[in-house]
Write a protein that holds these residues in place. Sequence first.
Motif, mmCIF file in Angstrom:
data_model
loop_
_atom_site.group_PDB
_atom_site.id
_atom_site.type_symbol
_atom_site.label_atom_id
_atom_site.label_comp_id
_atom_site.label_asym_id
_atom_site.label_seq_id
_atom_site.Cartn_x
_atom_site.Cartn_y
_atom_site.Cartn_z
ATOM 1 N N ALA A 1 4.292 16.158 5.632
ATOM 2 C CA ALA A 1 4.970 14.829 5.023
ATOM 3 C C ALA A 1 6.304 14.875 5.664
ATOM 4 C CB ALA A 1 4.947 15.251 3.533
ATOM 5 N N THR B 1 -1.321 16.403 8.133
ATOM 6 C CA THR B 1 -0.049 15.841 8.770
ATOM 7 C C THR B 1 0.867 16.136 7.626
ATOM 8 O OG1 THR B 1 -1.352 13.845 9.354
ATOM 9 C CG2 THR B 1 0.860 13.806 9.198
ATOM 10 N N ARG C 1 9.972 8.413 5.104
ATOM 11 C CA ARG C 1 9.424 7.054 5.549
ATOM 12 C C ARG C 1 10.535 6.468 6.119
ATOM 13 N NH1 ARG C 1 7.095 2.791 1.422
ATOM 14 N NH2 ARG C 1 4.936 3.461 2.167
#
Length: 105
Positions: A89, A87, A92
């Motif tokens: 990066a 996955t 967030r």
Amino acid sequence: MADPFDRERFAATVRRRLDGISTRQAVSTWPTLNVAMISRARNGENLTIGSFLALCKALRLRPFDFHVDGAKRRRVTRKTILAQTVTAAVPRETWSETRPGSEGL
């Protein structure tokens, strides 16, 4: 990939060894065992290696009797590790300090 552990034969052996003995009686006889472990073994479900060895010791079974010779295992090489999907990066999602109503968060 074939499993080198004969789960069905192990389950059948455990059921045969514990035939006529309730799970609670087995736990009181062998304190290293527990109800969930015995239930998983009887049903042929996954066991940890510790649980498998504890059952083998308590029921006087030889662990290698359930090893399947010739089961082909997947080779792990640098090429196969690098070919695995990963996955990406990404940053967030968080509350921004400039967002209205974010004071005190």
